[in-house]
Scaffold this motif. Sequence first.
Motif, short mmCIF file in Angstrom:
data_model
loop_
_atom_site.label_atom_id
_atom_site.label_comp_id
_atom_site.label_asym_id
_atom_site.label_seq_id
_atom_site.Cartn_x
_atom_site.Cartn_y
_atom_site.Cartn_z
N PRO A 70 0.71 -1.39 0.09
CA PRO A 70 -0.04 0.00 -0.21
C PRO A 70 0.81 1.31 0.03
N PRO A 71 0.42 2.20 -0.82
CA PRO A 71 1.35 3.42 -0.92
C PRO A 71 0.89 4.51 0.38
N THR A 72 0.29 4.21 1.13
CA THR A 72 -0.26 5.00 2.32
C THR A 72 -0.88 4.16 3.41
N THR A 73 -0.61 4.90 4.66
CA THR A 73 -1.23 4.08 5.92
C THR A 73 -2.66 4.75 6.04
N SER A 74 -3.01 5.72 5.28
CA SER A 74 -4.55 6.28 5.49
C SER A 74 -5.38 5.52 4.80
N ILE A 75 -6.32 4.80 5.76
CA ILE A 75 -7.54 4.31 4.89
C ILE A 75 -8.47 4.90 4.08
N ILE A 76 -8.61 6.33 4.12
CA ILE A 76 -9.32 7.24 3.22
C ILE A 76 -8.39 7.61 1.86
N SER A 77 -7.05 7.76 2.34
CA SER A 77 -6.37 8.21 1.19
C SER A 77 -6.07 6.70 0.29
N LEU A 78 -6.04 5.59 0.89
CA LEU A 78 -6.11 4.37 0.18
C LEU A 78 -7.05 4.08 -0.50
N PHE A 79 -8.36 4.30 -0.09
CA PHE A 79 -9.66 4.29 -1.00
C PHE A 79 -9.59 4.99 -2.02
N PHE A 80 -9.46 6.39 -2.13
CA PHE A 80 -9.37 6.82 -3.20
C PHE A 80 -8.15 6.65 -4.23
N PHE A 81 -6.96 6.26 -3.80
CA PHE A 81 -5.93 5.72 -4.72
C PHE A 81 -6.45 4.67 -5.29
N LEU A 82 -7.00 3.57 -4.66
CA LEU A 82 -7.46 2.37 -5.18
C LEU A 82 -8.29 2.58 -6.20
N TYR A 83 -9.22 3.52 -6.00
CA TYR A 83 -10.69 3.80 -6.86
C TYR A 83 -10.22 4.32 -8.11
N PHE A 84 -9.12 5.21 -8.05
CA PHE A 84 -8.34 6.02 -9.14
C PHE A 84 -7.62 5.21 -10.02
N LEU A 133 -0.12 8.46 -17.00
CA LEU A 133 0.58 9.08 -18.11
C LEU A 133 -0.13 8.64 -19.50
N ALA A 134 -0.19 7.12 -19.41
CA ALA A 134 -0.86 6.65 -20.41
C ALA A 134 -2.55 7.07 -20.59
N PHE A 135 -3.05 6.93 -19.53
CA PHE A 135 -4.37 7.47 -19.75
C PHE A 135 -4.56 9.13 -20.21
N ALA A 136 -3.52 9.98 -19.72
CA ALA A 136 -3.54 11.20 -19.94
C ALA A 136 -3.22 11.53 -21.40
N PHE A 137 -2.31 10.63 -21.87
CA PHE A 137 -2.20 10.97 -23.30
C PHE A 137 -3.27 10.37 -24.42
N LEU A 138 -3.93 9.26 -23.90
CA LEU A 138 -5.11 9.09 -24.62
C LEU A 138 -6.28 9.80 -24.53
N PHE A 139 -6.25 10.27 -23.38
CA PHE A 139 -7.46 11.05 -23.05
C PHE A 139 -7.42 12.55 -22.32
N PRO A 140 -6.56 13.27 -23.07
CA PRO A 140 -6.10 14.42 -22.68
C PRO A 140 -7.23 15.46 -21.99
N ASP A 141 -8.17 15.61 -22.69
CA ASP A 141 -9.41 16.28 -22.04
C ASP A 141 -10.38 15.52 -21.21
N GLU A 143 -11.80 15.04 -17.57
CA GLU A 143 -11.72 15.89 -16.40
C GLU A 143 -11.96 15.19 -14.99
N ILE A 144 -11.09 15.50 -14.02
CA ILE A 144 -11.27 15.02 -12.64
C ILE A 144 -11.44 16.17 -11.84
N LEU A 145 -11.90 15.77 -10.57
CA LEU A 145 -11.93 16.91 -9.61
C LEU A 145 -10.86 16.93 -8.74
N LEU A 146 -9.91 17.81 -8.94
CA LEU A 146 -8.78 17.91 -7.74
C LEU A 146 -9.49 18.46 -6.65
N PHE A 147 -8.82 17.51 -5.60
CA PHE A 147 -9.10 17.97 -4.14
C PHE A 147 -10.79 17.91 -4.06
N PHE A 148 -11.39 17.15 -5.02
CA PHE A 148 -12.69 16.79 -4.96
C PHE A 148 -13.69 17.85 -5.27
#
Length: 224
Positions: A70-84, A133-141, A143-148
């Motif tokens: 896991p890249p983090t010890t925070s369960i909330i951060s991990l949830f959003f990381f895994l979902y993303f 980076l692969a996703f951004a190259f294929l779908f540059p436009d 949109e995601i919600l930064l900081f929700f």
Amino acid sequence: MKWLDKLERRFGRLGIPNLMLYIVVTVAAVFIGDVIFSVQGTSLSGYLALFTQAAMHGQFWRFITFIFVPPTTSIISLFFFLYFYYFLGSTLEQVWGTFRFNLYYLVGIIGAIIAAFFTGFGTSTYLNLSLFLAFAFLFPDHEILLFFFLPIKMKYLAYVDWILFAIQLIFGDWPTRAAIIASLTNFFLFFGGDLIRFIQNERRYGAQRRNFRREMKKNQDRYW
């Protein structure tokens, strides 16, 4: 890409469908294991992380299991990381097909392992970033919600990452430089040709725009 077509015809049956689902579920399981092991004062991730010295002295599983740390010890951060990253990986698999996505991820793992021999420690950070980076190259436009709450296109986040890479390559030490290059091997292997053509087209269009502005200025000067 012809070489990808040939590989897919020959080895396509070996692809693992829904690979990212298995990965994120395993990462979540390791996180739970870390919580349980922490009661005993130890860490499951410590047995899975890629320490090259330990891996070369018989603990070969570390060459694979590091991707489940896991890249983090925070369960909330991990949830959003895994979902993303599940969203990124599953979308790439839908676009490319199972085999090509598996191959992209496998080459990324190999690159991360090579990088570990320069730094002494393996991480999946750049491997996961290569998915972004692969996703951004294929779908540059897209949109995601930064900081929700702040909508931002993927390409702008990718530009920031490339700038940070450039800074690390210029000012970092040689192990850091080697780790970055090796860890992004999959991106350059899959998109190198497209990236070069994109840069060439941008330079060509830029030159055409400059020539057009010069001609307009000349015409304006003659008119006045």
